[in-house]
Enzyme design. Structure first.
Site, PDB file in Angstrom:
ATOM      1  N   GLY A 119       0.826  -1.207   0.000  1.00 39.30           N
ATOM      2  CA  GLY A 119       0.000   0.000   0.000  1.00 39.30           C
ATOM      3  C   GLY A 119       0.855   1.249   0.000  1.00 39.30           C
TER       4      GLY A 119
ATOM      5  N   SER B  41       1.377   3.421  -2.486  1.00 39.20           N
ATOM      6  CA  SER B  41       1.090   4.435  -3.509  1.00 39.20           C
ATOM      7  C   SER B  41       0.424   5.684  -2.954  1.00 39.20           C
ATOM      8  CB  SER B  41       0.196   3.828  -4.598  1.00 39.20           C
ATOM      9  OG  SER B  41      -0.965   3.286  -4.009  1.00 39.20           O
TER      10      SER B  41
ATOM     11  N   ASN C 220       1.205  -2.546   5.345  1.00 38.09           N
ATOM     12  CA  ASN C 220       0.418  -1.329   5.540  1.00 38.09           C
ATOM     13  C   ASN C 220      -0.897  -1.331   4.773  1.00 38.09           C
ATOM     14  OD1 ASN C 220       0.027   1.770   5.830  1.00 38.09           O
ATOM     15  ND2 ASN C 220       0.242   1.458   3.616  1.00 38.09           N
TER      16      ASN C 220
ATOM     17  N   TYR D  67     -13.893  -3.395  10.389  1.00 36.69           N
ATOM     18  CA  TYR D  67     -12.565  -2.764  10.353  1.00 36.69           C
ATOM     19  C   TYR D  67     -11.868  -2.957  11.696  1.00 36.69           C
ATOM     20  CZ  TYR D  67      -8.989   0.881   9.803  1.00 36.69           C
ATOM     21  OH  TYR D  67      -7.803   1.570   9.736  1.00 36.69           O
TER      22      TYR D  67
ATOM     23  N   ALA E 254     -12.424  -5.207  13.903  1.00 41.88           N
ATOM     24  CA  ALA E 254     -12.100  -6.638  14.097  1.00 41.88           C
ATOM     25  C   ALA E 254     -10.841  -7.013  13.330  1.00 41.88           C
ATOM     26  CB  ALA E 254     -13.278  -7.498  13.650  1.00 41.88           C
ATOM     27  N   THR E 255     -10.703  -6.504  12.105  1.00 44.83           N
ATOM     28  CA  THR E 255      -9.482  -6.836  11.348  1.00 44.83           C
ATOM     29  C   THR E 255      -8.258  -6.233  12.018  1.00 44.83           C
ATOM     30  OG1 THR E 255      -9.616  -4.901   9.844  1.00 44.83           O
ATOM     31  CG2 THR E 255     -10.684  -6.948   9.111  1.00 44.83           C
ATOM     32  N   LYS E 256      -8.401  -5.025  12.546  1.00 42.48           N
ATOM     33  CA  LYS E 256      -7.233  -4.355  13.128  1.00 42.48           C
ATOM     34  C   LYS E 256      -6.887  -4.954  14.491  1.00 42.48           C
ATOM     35  CE  LYS E 256      -6.296  -1.705   9.676  1.00 42.48           C
ATOM     36  NZ  LYS E 256      -5.060  -1.921   8.915  1.00 42.48           N
TER      37      LYS E 256
HETATM   38  P1  NAP Z   1      -5.093   5.097   1.848  1.00 39.07           P
HETATM   39  O1  NAP Z   1      -4.615   6.498   1.765  1.00 39.07           O
HETATM   40  O2  NAP Z   1      -6.490   4.748   1.485  1.00 39.07           O
HETATM   41  O3  NAP Z   1      -4.064   4.174   1.005  1.00 39.07           O
HETATM   42  C1  NAP Z   1      -4.269   2.803   0.967  1.00 39.07           C
HETATM   43  C2  NAP Z   1      -3.126   2.147   0.244  1.00 39.07           C
HETATM   44  O4  NAP Z   1      -3.328   0.724   0.291  1.00 39.07           O
HETATM   45  C3  NAP Z   1      -3.051   2.520  -1.221  1.00 39.07           C
HETATM   46  O5  NAP Z   1      -1.694   2.500  -1.617  1.00 39.07           O
HETATM   47  C4  NAP Z   1      -3.822   1.398  -1.909  1.00 39.07           C
HETATM   48  O6  NAP Z   1      -3.450   1.168  -3.284  1.00 39.07           O
HETATM   49  C5  NAP Z   1      -3.366   0.235  -1.058  1.00 39.07           C
HETATM   50  N1  NAP Z   1      -4.266  -0.918  -1.114  1.00 39.07           N
HETATM   51  C6  NAP Z   1      -5.575  -0.970  -0.783  1.00 39.07           C
HETATM   52  N2  NAP Z   1      -6.054  -2.198  -0.980  1.00 39.07           N
HETATM   53  C7  NAP Z   1      -5.025  -2.941  -1.464  1.00 39.07           C
HETATM   54  C8  NAP Z   1      -4.895  -4.276  -1.898  1.00 39.07           C
HETATM   55  N3  NAP Z   1      -5.939  -5.130  -1.861  1.00 39.07           N
HETATM   56  N4  NAP Z   1      -3.698  -4.704  -2.345  1.00 39.07           N
HETATM   57  C9  NAP Z   1      -2.636  -3.846  -2.416  1.00 39.07           C
HETATM   58  N5  NAP Z   1      -2.695  -2.584  -2.009  1.00 39.07           N
HETATM   59  C10 NAP Z   1      -3.886  -2.127  -1.553  1.00 39.07           C
HETATM   60  O7  NAP Z   1      -4.932   4.526   3.336  1.00 39.07           O
HETATM   61  P2  NAP Z   1      -4.071   5.066   4.588  1.00 39.07           P
HETATM   62  O8  NAP Z   1      -4.930   5.992   5.364  1.00 39.07           O
HETATM   63  O9  NAP Z   1      -2.729   5.477   4.172  1.00 39.07           O
HETATM   64  O10 NAP Z   1      -3.999   3.711   5.440  1.00 39.07           O
HETATM   65  C11 NAP Z   1      -2.874   2.867   5.408  1.00 39.07           C
HETATM   66  C12 NAP Z   1      -3.005   1.883   6.565  1.00 39.07           C
HETATM   67  O11 NAP Z   1      -3.137   2.608   7.785  1.00 39.07           O
HETATM   68  C13 NAP Z   1      -4.247   1.005   6.445  1.00 39.07           C
HETATM   69  O12 NAP Z   1      -3.946  -0.291   6.895  1.00 39.07           O
HETATM   70  C14 NAP Z   1      -5.226   1.674   7.414  1.00 39.07           C
HETATM   71  O13 NAP Z   1      -6.172   0.782   7.921  1.00 39.07           O
HETATM   72  C15 NAP Z   1      -4.283   2.180   8.477  1.00 39.07           C
HETATM   73  N6  NAP Z   1      -4.830   3.283   9.273  1.00 39.07           N
HETATM   74  C16 NAP Z   1      -5.158   4.477   8.702  1.00 39.07           C
HETATM   75  C17 NAP Z   1      -5.667   5.492   9.507  1.00 39.07           C
HETATM   76  C18 NAP Z   1      -6.062   6.832   8.968  1.00 39.07           C
HETATM   77  O14 NAP Z   1      -6.650   7.626   9.722  1.00 39.07           O
HETATM   78  N7  NAP Z   1      -5.776   7.161   7.724  1.00 39.07           N
HETATM   79  C19 NAP Z   1      -5.836   5.278  10.877  1.00 39.07           C
HETATM   80  C20 NAP Z   1      -5.490   4.054  11.409  1.00 39.07           C
HETATM   81  C21 NAP Z   1      -4.977   3.067  10.599  1.00 39.07           C
HETATM   82  P3  NAP Z   1      -4.188   1.996  -4.480  1.00 39.07           P
HETATM   83  O15 NAP Z   1      -3.593   3.387  -4.442  1.00 39.07           O
HETATM   84  O16 NAP Z   1      -3.817   1.261  -5.714  1.00 39.07           O
HETATM   85  O17 NAP Z   1      -5.636   1.978  -4.178  1.00 39.07           O
END
Ligand code: NAP
Length: 232
Positions: free
Chosen positions: A8, A10, A77, A142, A144-146
């Site tokens: 993830g 990108s 991630n 969500y 539950a997965t985390k």
């Molecule tokens: P984001 O901006 O939505 O980015 C998600 C990234 O994951 C993108 O690069 C996306 O690729 C990639 N991705 C999604 N599904 C995928 C799959 N099936 N296979 C490969 N890559 C995949 O998310 P983020 O906020 O940075 O979150 C990153 C992590 O932090 C996640 O695990 C999220 O649960 C966790 N998190 C985030 C927050 C928050 O507030 N943002 C809080 C707690 C935890 P594409 O660009 O190709 O779609």
């Protein structure tokens, strides 16, 4: 110089981690699902290598990892969220979030494992969420997965420590990425007020913690909250 794989990478937190490890001089690969434009932008800005692969698909993960050779640091991630009442959540949504957030880690960690075991060394950082620690209303699957990510981290740390492999977890709070794009300003403002540090988090805040755990030689099985004190 280490070889680093970030899933993830990108967008959002993953993209900040790609930048941080690249700036530190490491050889960085990252996986993404479908957003070619975002992936190419990150690659151009950092010199990291993007690989399009869905983490929930074992074949795609295995062939992606084969392209990288042996890696030293794996950052799991990639994740998705689904918001809504659990009773309204259909089974396909439930399955998809577990396939990406939990099974995706299983595929990626197993793909990295032969190299880690051969070298008797490796570092894994998983990305959970504060909702995996305390549960979030209308984010039951969500959460539950985390929660599962935290349990996986602890179990694997015990299992793999004797093989020289450390496994740690970051549990971010509210981080300003696309995942939070649906939150309106009033909600973000209220969350800021409830946060002792007094602001929402940035992807760079989380990337800093990921890099720290990736390199911390005597730390394993730990969950590091990156939430400005919102959850203590
Ligand atoms: P984001 O901006 O939505 O980015 C998600 C990234 O994951 C993108 O690069 C996306 O690729 C990639 N991705 C999604 N599904 C995928 C799959 N099936 N296979 C490969 N890559 C995949 O998310 P983020 O906020 O940075 O979150 C990153 C992590 O932090 C996640 O695990 C999220 O649960 C966790 N998190 C985030 C927050 C928050 O507030 N943002 C809080 C707690 C935890 P594409 O660009 O190709 O779609």
């Amino acid at each position: 110089m280490s070889t680093v794989m970030i899933t993830g990478g990108s967008r959002g937190i993953g993209a900040a981690a790609v930048k941080r490890f690249s700036d530190a001089g490491h050889r960085v690969f990252f996986l993404y699902q479908s957003n070619d434009y975002a992936a190419q932008s990150v690659a151009a800005a950092t010199g990291a290598t993007p690989i399009r692969a869905d983490v929930s698909c074992k074949d795609e993960v295995v062939s992606a990892f084969e392209r990288c050779g042996r890696i030293d640091i794996l950052v799991c991630n990639a994740g998705i969220s689904r918001i809504g009442l659990m009773s309204m959540m259909d089974e396909d949504d439930w399955d998809r979030i577990f396939d990406v957030n939990v099974k995706g880690m299983y595929h990626c960690i197993n793909a990295a494992m032969p190299g880690f075991l051969e070298k008797q060394s490796g570092s894994i950082v998983t990305v959970s969420s504060m909702w995996g620690q305390i549960g979030g209303s209308c984010e039951t699957p969500y959460s539950a997965t985390k929660g599962a990510v935290i349990s996986m981290t602890k179990a694997l740390a015990k299992e793999l420590g004797p093989s020289g492999i450390r496994v740690n977890c970051v549990a971010p709070g509210v981080i300003l990425t696309d995942m939070c794009a649906d939150l309106d300003e009033a909600t973000l403002s209220q969350l800021r007020e409830e946060t002792p540090i007094g602001r929402n988090g940035t992807p760079e805040d989380v990337a800093e913690a990921i890099e720290f755990l990736a390199n911390a030689a005597f730390i394993t099985g730990q969950v590091l909250g990156v939430n400005g004190g919102l959850v203590i």
